[in-house]
Design a protein around this motif. Structure first.
Motif, PDB file in Angstrom:
ATOM      1  N   HIS A  42      34.682  47.819  33.047  1.00  0.00           N
ATOM      2  CA  HIS A  42      35.648  46.856  33.572  1.00  0.00           C
ATOM      3  C   HIS A  42      36.925  46.948  32.746  1.00  0.00           C
ATOM      4  O   HIS A  42      36.881  46.774  31.525  1.00  0.00           O
ATOM      5  CB  HIS A  42      35.106  45.434  33.462  1.00  0.00           C
ATOM      6  CG  HIS A  42      33.903  45.168  34.310  1.00  0.00           C
ATOM      7  ND1 HIS A  42      33.810  44.070  35.102  1.00  0.00           N
ATOM      8  CD2 HIS A  42      32.748  45.863  34.496  1.00  0.00           C
ATOM      9  CE1 HIS A  42      32.649  44.081  35.744  1.00  0.00           C
ATOM     10  NE2 HIS A  42      31.991  45.164  35.386  1.00  0.00           N
ATOM     11  N   VAL A  43      38.035  47.225  33.399  1.00  0.00           N
ATOM     12  CA  VAL A  43      39.334  47.246  32.736  1.00  0.00           C
ATOM     13  C   VAL A  43      40.145  46.102  33.334  1.00  0.00           C
ATOM     14  O   VAL A  43      40.453  46.108  34.524  1.00  0.00           O
ATOM     15  CB  VAL A  43      40.063  48.591  32.936  1.00  0.00           C
ATOM     16  CG1 VAL A  43      41.422  48.575  32.239  1.00  0.00           C
ATOM     17  CG2 VAL A  43      39.208  49.747  32.432  1.00  0.00           C
ATOM     18  N   SER A  44      40.468  45.107  32.504  1.00  0.00           N
ATOM     19  CA  SER A  44      41.156  43.909  32.971  1.00  0.00           C
ATOM     20  C   SER A  44      42.513  43.784  32.301  1.00  0.00           C
ATOM     21  O   SER A  44      42.681  44.172  31.145  1.00  0.00           O
ATOM     22  CB  SER A  44      40.336  42.657  32.633  1.00  0.00           C
ATOM     23  OG  SER A  44      39.075  42.723  33.232  1.00  0.00           O
ATOM     24  N   ASP A  45      43.464  43.219  33.044  1.00  0.00           N
ATOM     25  CA  ASP A  45      44.772  42.942  32.466  1.00  0.00           C
ATOM     26  C   ASP A  45      45.211  41.533  32.838  1.00  0.00           C
ATOM     27  O   ASP A  45      44.651  40.919  33.733  1.00  0.00           O
ATOM     28  CB  ASP A  45      45.814  43.970  32.914  1.00  0.00           C
ATOM     29  CG  ASP A  45      46.137  43.888  34.393  1.00  0.00           C
ATOM     30  OD1 ASP A  45      46.497  42.793  34.879  1.00  0.00           O
ATOM     31  OD2 ASP A  45      46.040  44.922  35.071  1.00  0.00           O
ATOM     32  N   THR A  46      46.195  41.042  32.122  1.00  0.00           N
ATOM     33  CA  THR A  46      46.747  39.725  32.402  1.00  0.00           C
ATOM     34  C   THR A  46      48.120  39.875  33.030  1.00  0.00           C
ATOM     35  O   THR A  46      49.027  39.101  32.768  1.00  0.00           O
ATOM     36  CB  THR A  46      46.834  38.873  31.128  1.00  0.00           C
ATOM     37  OG1 THR A  46      47.588  39.598  30.150  1.00  0.00           O
ATOM     38  CG2 THR A  46      45.458  38.556  30.582  1.00  0.00           C
ATOM     39  N   GLY A  47      48.272  40.875  33.883  1.00  0.00           N
ATOM     40  CA  GLY A  47      49.544  41.176  34.529  1.00  0.00           C
ATOM     41  C   GLY A  47      49.815  40.279  35.725  1.00  0.00           C
ATOM     42  O   GLY A  47      49.224  39.206  35.882  1.00  0.00           O
ATOM     43  N   ASP A  91      31.581  54.057  42.558  1.00  0.00           N
ATOM     44  CA  ASP A  91      32.721  53.508  43.276  1.00  0.00           C
ATOM     45  C   ASP A  91      33.731  52.963  42.272  1.00  0.00           C
ATOM     46  O   ASP A  91      33.410  52.756  41.098  1.00  0.00           O
ATOM     47  CB  ASP A  91      32.283  52.391  44.221  1.00  0.00           C
ATOM     48  CG  ASP A  91      33.213  52.223  45.417  1.00  0.00           C
ATOM     49  OD1 ASP A  91      34.277  52.872  45.461  1.00  0.00           O
ATOM     50  OD2 ASP A  91      32.871  51.443  46.319  1.00  0.00           O
ATOM     51  N   LEU A  92      34.930  52.730  42.746  1.00  0.00           N
ATOM     52  CA  LEU A  92      35.980  52.072  41.973  1.00  0.00           C
ATOM     53  C   LEU A  92      36.416  50.861  42.779  1.00  0.00           C
ATOM     54  O   LEU A  92      36.818  50.990  43.939  1.00  0.00           O
ATOM     55  CB  LEU A  92      37.169  53.007  41.731  1.00  0.00           C
ATOM     56  CG  LEU A  92      38.326  52.418  40.928  1.00  0.00           C
ATOM     57  CD1 LEU A  92      37.880  52.014  39.521  1.00  0.00           C
ATOM     58  CD2 LEU A  92      39.479  53.412  40.850  1.00  0.00           C
ATOM     59  N   LEU A  93      36.296  49.679  42.186  1.00  0.00           N
ATOM     60  CA  LEU A  93      36.560  48.421  42.864  1.00  0.00           C
ATOM     61  C   LEU A  93      37.666  47.667  42.133  1.00  0.00           C
ATOM     62  O   LEU A  93      37.963  47.967  40.974  1.00  0.00           O
ATOM     63  CB  LEU A  93      35.290  47.564  42.879  1.00  0.00           C
ATOM     64  CG  LEU A  93      34.013  48.273  43.332  1.00  0.00           C
ATOM     65  CD1 LEU A  93      32.794  47.449  42.988  1.00  0.00           C
ATOM     66  CD2 LEU A  93      34.082  48.549  44.816  1.00  0.00           C
ATOM     67  N   VAL A  94      38.235  46.666  42.788  1.00  0.00           N
ATOM     68  CA  VAL A  94      39.252  45.837  42.142  1.00  0.00           C
ATOM     69  C   VAL A  94      39.033  44.379  42.518  1.00  0.00           C
ATOM     70  O   VAL A  94      38.625  44.070  43.630  1.00  0.00           O
ATOM     71  CB  VAL A  94      40.687  46.289  42.505  1.00  0.00           C
ATOM     72  CG1 VAL A  94      40.948  46.132  43.989  1.00  0.00           C
ATOM     73  CG2 VAL A  94      41.732  45.542  41.689  1.00  0.00           C
ATOM     74  N   GLU A  95      39.268  43.516  41.549  1.00  0.00           N
ATOM     75  CA  GLU A  95      39.324  42.074  41.759  1.00  0.00           C
ATOM     76  C   GLU A  95      40.662  41.644  41.179  1.00  0.00           C
ATOM     77  O   GLU A  95      41.043  42.097  40.100  1.00  0.00           O
ATOM     78  CB  GLU A  95      38.194  41.359  41.023  1.00  0.00           C
ATOM     79  CG  GLU A  95      36.812  41.772  41.485  1.00  0.00           C
ATOM     80  CD  GLU A  95      35.704  41.232  40.590  1.00  0.00           C
ATOM     81  OE1 GLU A  95      36.008  40.679  39.503  1.00  0.00           O
ATOM     82  OE2 GLU A  95      34.540  41.391  40.964  1.00  0.00           O
ATOM     83  N   SER A  96      41.401  40.783  41.881  1.00  0.00           N
ATOM     84  CA  SER A  96      42.716  40.410  41.390  1.00  0.00           C
ATOM     85  C   SER A  96      43.118  39.034  41.883  1.00  0.00           C
ATOM     86  O   SER A  96      42.725  38.622  42.979  1.00  0.00           O
ATOM     87  CB  SER A  96      43.752  41.446  41.836  1.00  0.00           C
ATOM     88  OG  SER A  96      44.986  41.202  41.204  1.00  0.00           O
ATOM     89  N   ARG A  97      43.905  38.360  41.055  1.00  0.00           N
ATOM     90  CA  ARG A  97      44.503  37.079  41.438  1.00  0.00           C
ATOM     91  C   ARG A  97      45.959  37.105  41.017  1.00  0.00           C
ATOM     92  O   ARG A  97      46.281  37.414  39.859  1.00  0.00           O
ATOM     93  CB  ARG A  97      43.780  35.919  40.753  1.00  0.00           C
ATOM     94  CG  ARG A  97      42.391  35.701  41.343  1.00  0.00           C
ATOM     95  CD  ARG A  97      41.627  34.552  40.731  1.00  0.00           C
ATOM     96  NE  ARG A  97      42.426  33.358  40.510  1.00  0.00           N
ATOM     97  CZ  ARG A  97      42.186  32.491  39.539  1.00  0.00           C
ATOM     98  NH1 ARG A  97      41.179  32.692  38.707  1.00  0.00           N
ATOM     99  NH2 ARG A  97      42.933  31.422  39.396  1.00  0.00           N
ATOM    100  N   VAL A  98      46.834  36.788  41.956  1.00  0.00           N
ATOM    101  CA  VAL A  98      48.267  36.773  41.677  1.00  0.00           C
ATOM    102  C   VAL A  98      48.541  35.777  40.552  1.00  0.00           C
ATOM    103  O   VAL A  98      48.028  34.659  40.549  1.00  0.00           O
ATOM    104  CB  VAL A  98      49.066  36.402  42.946  1.00  0.00           C
ATOM    105  CG1 VAL A  98      50.543  36.230  42.637  1.00  0.00           C
ATOM    106  CG2 VAL A  98      48.872  37.469  44.013  1.00  0.00           C
ATOM    107  N   GLY A  99      49.337  36.227  39.582  1.00  0.00           N
ATOM    108  CA  GLY A  99      49.699  35.383  38.451  1.00  0.00           C
ATOM    109  C   GLY A  99      48.658  35.319  37.359  1.00  0.00           C
ATOM    110  O   GLY A  99      48.898  34.739  36.304  1.00  0.00           O
ATOM    111  N   PHE A 104      39.720  46.197  37.256  1.00  0.00           N
ATOM    112  CA  PHE A 104      39.239  47.388  37.948  1.00  0.00           C
ATOM    113  C   PHE A 104      37.858  47.692  37.406  1.00  0.00           C
ATOM    114  O   PHE A 104      37.644  47.671  36.188  1.00  0.00           O
ATOM    115  CB  PHE A 104      40.196  48.564  37.743  1.00  0.00           C
ATOM    116  CG  PHE A 104      41.476  48.379  38.495  1.00  0.00           C
ATOM    117  CD1 PHE A 104      41.619  48.877  39.783  1.00  0.00           C
ATOM    118  CD2 PHE A 104      42.535  47.679  37.936  1.00  0.00           C
ATOM    119  CE1 PHE A 104      42.793  48.686  40.492  1.00  0.00           C
ATOM    120  CE2 PHE A 104      43.711  47.483  38.635  1.00  0.00           C
ATOM    121  CZ  PHE A 104      43.840  47.988  39.919  1.00  0.00           C
ATOM    122  N   ILE A 105      36.926  47.960  38.308  1.00  0.00           N
ATOM    123  CA  ILE A 105      35.534  48.178  37.929  1.00  0.00           C
ATOM    124  C   ILE A 105      35.122  49.580  38.359  1.00  0.00           C
ATOM    125  O   ILE A 105      35.103  49.887  39.553  1.00  0.00           O
ATOM    126  CB  ILE A 105      34.614  47.135  38.584  1.00  0.00           C
ATOM    127  CG1 ILE A 105      35.063  45.724  38.197  1.00  0.00           C
ATOM    128  CG2 ILE A 105      33.155  47.391  38.206  1.00  0.00           C
ATOM    129  CD1 ILE A 105      34.488  44.646  39.083  1.00  0.00           C
TER     130      ILE A 105
END
Length: 129
Positions: A42-47, A91-99, A104-105
């Motif tokens: 899991h690669v996460s950012d606070t972007g 697989d390569l998946l994404v979870e995201s929330r604006v703000g 990326f998993i």
């Protein structure tokens, strides 16, 4: 990272045969992969995050979703990464929330001969491109 403040984190999970979706602690490099059913990175950012209506587009070739502070690109990185993950049986998946940011998993099967998988993926990928 493309923000003045924030962070990027990388977390790995290993899943053993047994109850689904219950991560175990990373066993370390010295432990055998036998019995592993799945590995996730899991690669996460606070972007800025990605709007729900754009999540599907980021895996399409030459598509870019511009957000505040984004720096462009070719639109090939994520599609190629997903193709490779799928050729390796994952697989390569994404979870995201604006703000809030994005995660990326990278999900790959565990307990397989990675050398054989890499050779197979290389052949399949060259045929797919």
């Amino acid at each position: 990272k493309f923000t003045e403040r924030g962070e990027v984190s990388v977390v790995t999970h290993t899943f053993r045969d047994g109850p689904p979706d219950v991560p175990e602690a990373d066993p370390g490099a010295s432990e055998s992969a036998a019995g592993l059913s799945r590995i996730e990175i899991h690669v996460s950012d606070t972007g800025a995050g990605i709007a729900p209506e754009n999540l599907g587009r980021i895996f399409e070739e030459y598509e870019q979703v511009l957000t505040p502070g984004s720096h462009g690109g070719t639109g090939l990185g994520l599609p190629i990464s997903r193709k490779l993950a799928r050729l390796l049986g994952g697989d390569l998946l994404v979870e995201s929330r604006v703000g809030v940011g994005s995660t990326f998993i990278l999900r790959l099967p565990g307990g397989v001969d990675t050398a054989v998988m890499a050779d197979t993926a290389a052949v399949n990928f060259s045929q797919a491109v």
